[in-house]
Enzyme design. Structure first.
Site, PDB file in Angstrom:
ATOM      1  N   CYS A  24       0.853  -1.174   0.000  1.00  0.00           N
ATOM      2  CA  CYS A  24       0.000   0.000   0.000  1.00  0.00           C
ATOM      3  C   CYS A  24       0.897   1.234   0.000  1.00  0.00           C
ATOM      4  CB  CYS A  24      -0.899   0.013   1.233  1.00  0.00           C
ATOM      5  SG  CYS A  24      -2.020  -1.405   1.365  1.00  0.00           S
ATOM      6  N   GLY A  44      12.281 -15.235  -3.616  1.00  0.00           N
ATOM      7  CA  GLY A  44      13.436 -15.771  -2.893  1.00  0.00           C
ATOM      8  C   GLY A  44      14.427 -14.722  -2.432  1.00  0.00           C
TER       9      GLY A  44
END
Length: 637
Positions: free
Chosen positions: A2, A361
């Protein structure tokens, strides 16, 4: 993912309009909703990307008793467990969101204890309306961004610098020291930003801003490197358990979930654990395909996908366009020199067509020893007391025609780097433009300003762990974790993903995984010349013995082929179209850039002096970023 922004003690009559502009500038971070809270010189604004509790999770969120107002970017993955714990102590909740847990945790436990309990990625602001106290905080590793500024006893904050640039009191004066750091490393060294008035809010810290004007900034967590002996078999079992546990929290979402799958060690292990541990029934995975085989990992990703059983998507990236390059560079409010931001941006753009939340990752290299330079740091530092280095340099030059320029360049660097003390050595291993390069490249006026500032290695030294007796490799891993991870790699991912409305989650940076890796013996991270030994062994045992021993490739872009066609002309126009004393020429010398560009424009020749092909195009990319930033903002120097 956000966007948050706001201010404290800002009494300007048009403060509401300014807050609205701050919020609008972050609309790309939150296309699903917006909200503003304004009360007595305190403003909180929010742009929402709805991931959890889509129906009732709107912000700014007021607590059930009306005392606290929260704006929050990120996820508290263990919010369900925390909510149960808080409910047992009398807390009342009106939503199913993780946002509401933050204020209740601060109320019941106090901010420092609450932050230690939070398992997630976050940057938030919580207003205590009763005490008129504002709390700001950022997660342990800086996964979620936060910038702030203090002007005339007012405090301003935002997820991105572009929001703070809407505040009239905040100047557009550039920080010369940070510009020097950018030329050295390709990014600015926090807490400084490229802008003199704006700072990067440090990871693992919180600030308490009180009505009397007092602002207190405190650290709540610190990486502690303390090796504890264990066997390889036990460590493999433990790391799988820690990662699987982290993934169980990281998949909590009310929207479709996918995963990056490069075919490398880190992303492959995460996807394997997601499927084989039954954490998800099925998973969509994504990989980039380049036409240049030297950069293309898609065959490995497809092989891993078949072994594990995923719904795999290969996203092909062809040559670039001026429009794409400009759009990517303009997303950053500072010059940014990591050219892998290009494929990161493009894959984020394509993934948004399929999913809204992505497992990545990132963090595996910094925690488990995934870079060649980690090993090299020990070797080079071990040569520090080697005698006759000047004689060796002379002999090397004499035999250079026989050994070739590639080897001469490599051996020259070894001799040069081995003369450095540890902090300077760490900096040299990341350097793009050396101090010698800058002496000849910078304009005389800018060089004079740079000379008044501390060198980049001194700023970097603040991020080296203070663990006495720790090995050189662990100290450098600690610096990579404390600095490069959030200032370069995580920032790149945040900017790319936020531009397309997707949220990237990084299980390797879970609290429990970090603490586990910090106690691993170095020999399980780097062993017999093999990087990420522990993770590779887990990969070999469960996925593929052959692929588990494959050399790390990295997520780069074939800049030569990507810059064919219109791109080459565009780069030339971008760099050279300004008259003397304007744009880039306020900082660097035209003749030096022209020589660099001539080498860049001739990829067929191998005569690049002491620069590798990668170093040449990386420098060109950095100068493109610097020029784009100067043109857009016209900063004061």
């Amino acid at each position: 993912m956000c966007g948050i922004s706001g201010f404290y003690n800002y009494q300007r009559p048009e403060a509401g309009d300014i807050l609205g502009r701050m919020n609008t500038s972050l609309s790309h971070r939150g296309p699903d909703g917006e909200g503003i809270f304004l009360e007595d010189g305190i403003g909180l604004a929010h742009r929402r990307l709805a991931i959890i509790d889509i129906a009732t999770g709107y912000q700014p969120m007021t607590s059930s008793d009306g005392r606290y107002v929260t704006v929050f970017n990120g996820e508290i993955y263990n919010y369900i467990e925390l909510k149960e714990e808080l409910s047992a102590q009398g807390s009342v909740f009106k939503t199913s969101s993780d946002t509401e847990v933050i204020a209740e945790a601060l109320k019941v436990w106090g901010i420092e204890k609450a932050l230690v309990k939070f398992r997630g990625m976050f940057a938030f602001a919580v207003l205590d309306r009763k005490d008129r106290t504002l709390y700001l905080a950022r997660d342990r590793t800086g996964i979620k961004p936060l910038y702030w500024a203090e002007k005339n006893k007012s405090v301003f904050f935002a997820s991105e610098i572009k929001a703070l640039l809407n505040v009239p009191e905040i100047s557009r004066k550039a920080d010369v020291s940070s510009m020097n750091d950018f030329l050295t490393l390709g990014f600015t060294i926090p807490p400084k930003s490229i802008w003199k008035d704006m700072k990067c809010f440090p990871p693992a810290h919180y600030a308490v801003i009180k009505a009397n004007g007092e602002t207190c900034l405190r650290r709540y967590w610190e990486l502690n490197l303390s090796e504890k002996e264990t066997s390889l078999d036990q460590a493999v079992e433990d790391v799988e358990e820690k990662l699987a546990d982290a993934l169980k929290y990281h998949v909590r979402s009310d929207v479709p979930l996918g995963a990056f799958l490069s075919g490398g060690i880190d992303s492959s292990l995460l996807v394997y654990l997601l499927k084989k541990k039954g954490i998800v029934d099925k998973i969509s995975t994504f990989n980039v395909k380049f036409s240049d085989n030297a950069f293309d990992e898609s065959p490995y990703a497809e092989e891993v996908s078949k072994i594990i059983g995923t719904d795999h998507h290969v996203l092909e990236i062809s040559e670039g366009t001026p429009e794409i390059l400009e759009k990517i560079l303009l997303q950053y409010d500072e010059p940014f020199g990591d050219s892998s931001c290009i494929p990161t941006y493009l894959i984020s753009q394509r993934m948004r067509e399929h999913v809204k939340t992505v497992i990545s990752g990132d963090g595996g290299d910094e925690l488990f020893g995934g870079y060649d330079r980690i090993r090299n740091s020990r070797i080079l530092y071990g040569l520090k007391n080697l005698p006759f280095k000047s004689l060796a340099s002379g002999m090397l030059l004499a035999i250079s025609p026989m050994i070739g320029k590639d080897r001469y360049r490599k051996y020259s660097k070894v001799i040069s780097f081995s003369k450095a003390e540890l902090p300077e050595l760490f900096c040299l291993l990341h350097t793009y433009f050396s101090e010698k390069d800058k002496e000849s490249m910078l304009t005389s006026s800018f060089l004079e300003a740079v000379r008044k500032e501390s060198p980049s290695w001194k700023s970097m030294s603040e991020y080296i762990p203070e663990n006495r007796g720790a090995r050189v490799e662990n100290l450098m891993l600690g610096m990579e974790f404390n600095l490069n991870l959030h200032a370069d790699y995580l920032r790149k991912v945040d900017i790319a993903s936020s531009a397309h409305g997707i949220e990237v989650r990084v299980p390797f940076l879970d609290n429990e995984v970090i603490d586990f890796s910090a106690q691993l013996p170095l020999k399980l991270k780097i062993s017999s010349g093999e990087d990420k030994h522990l993770l590779r062994e887990a990969f070999r045992r469960h996925i593929s013995p052959g692929l588990g021993s494959r050399k790390k490739q990295g997520f780069g872009i074939p800049f030569d082929s990507w810059c064919n066609g219109r791109m080459r002309g565009h780069i030339k126009d971008l760099l050279f179209s300004d008259p003397a004393g304007e744009g880039l020429w306020r900082v660097v010398d035209r003749k030096e850039v022209l020589a660099l560009h001539e080498a860049f424009s001739s990829p067929s020749t191998r005569d690049y002096g002491l620069l590798s092909r990668h170093q040449i195009y990386q420098r060109i990319f950095m100068l493109c970023g610097l020029q784009t930033w100067i043109r857009k903002f016209n900063p004061e120097f």
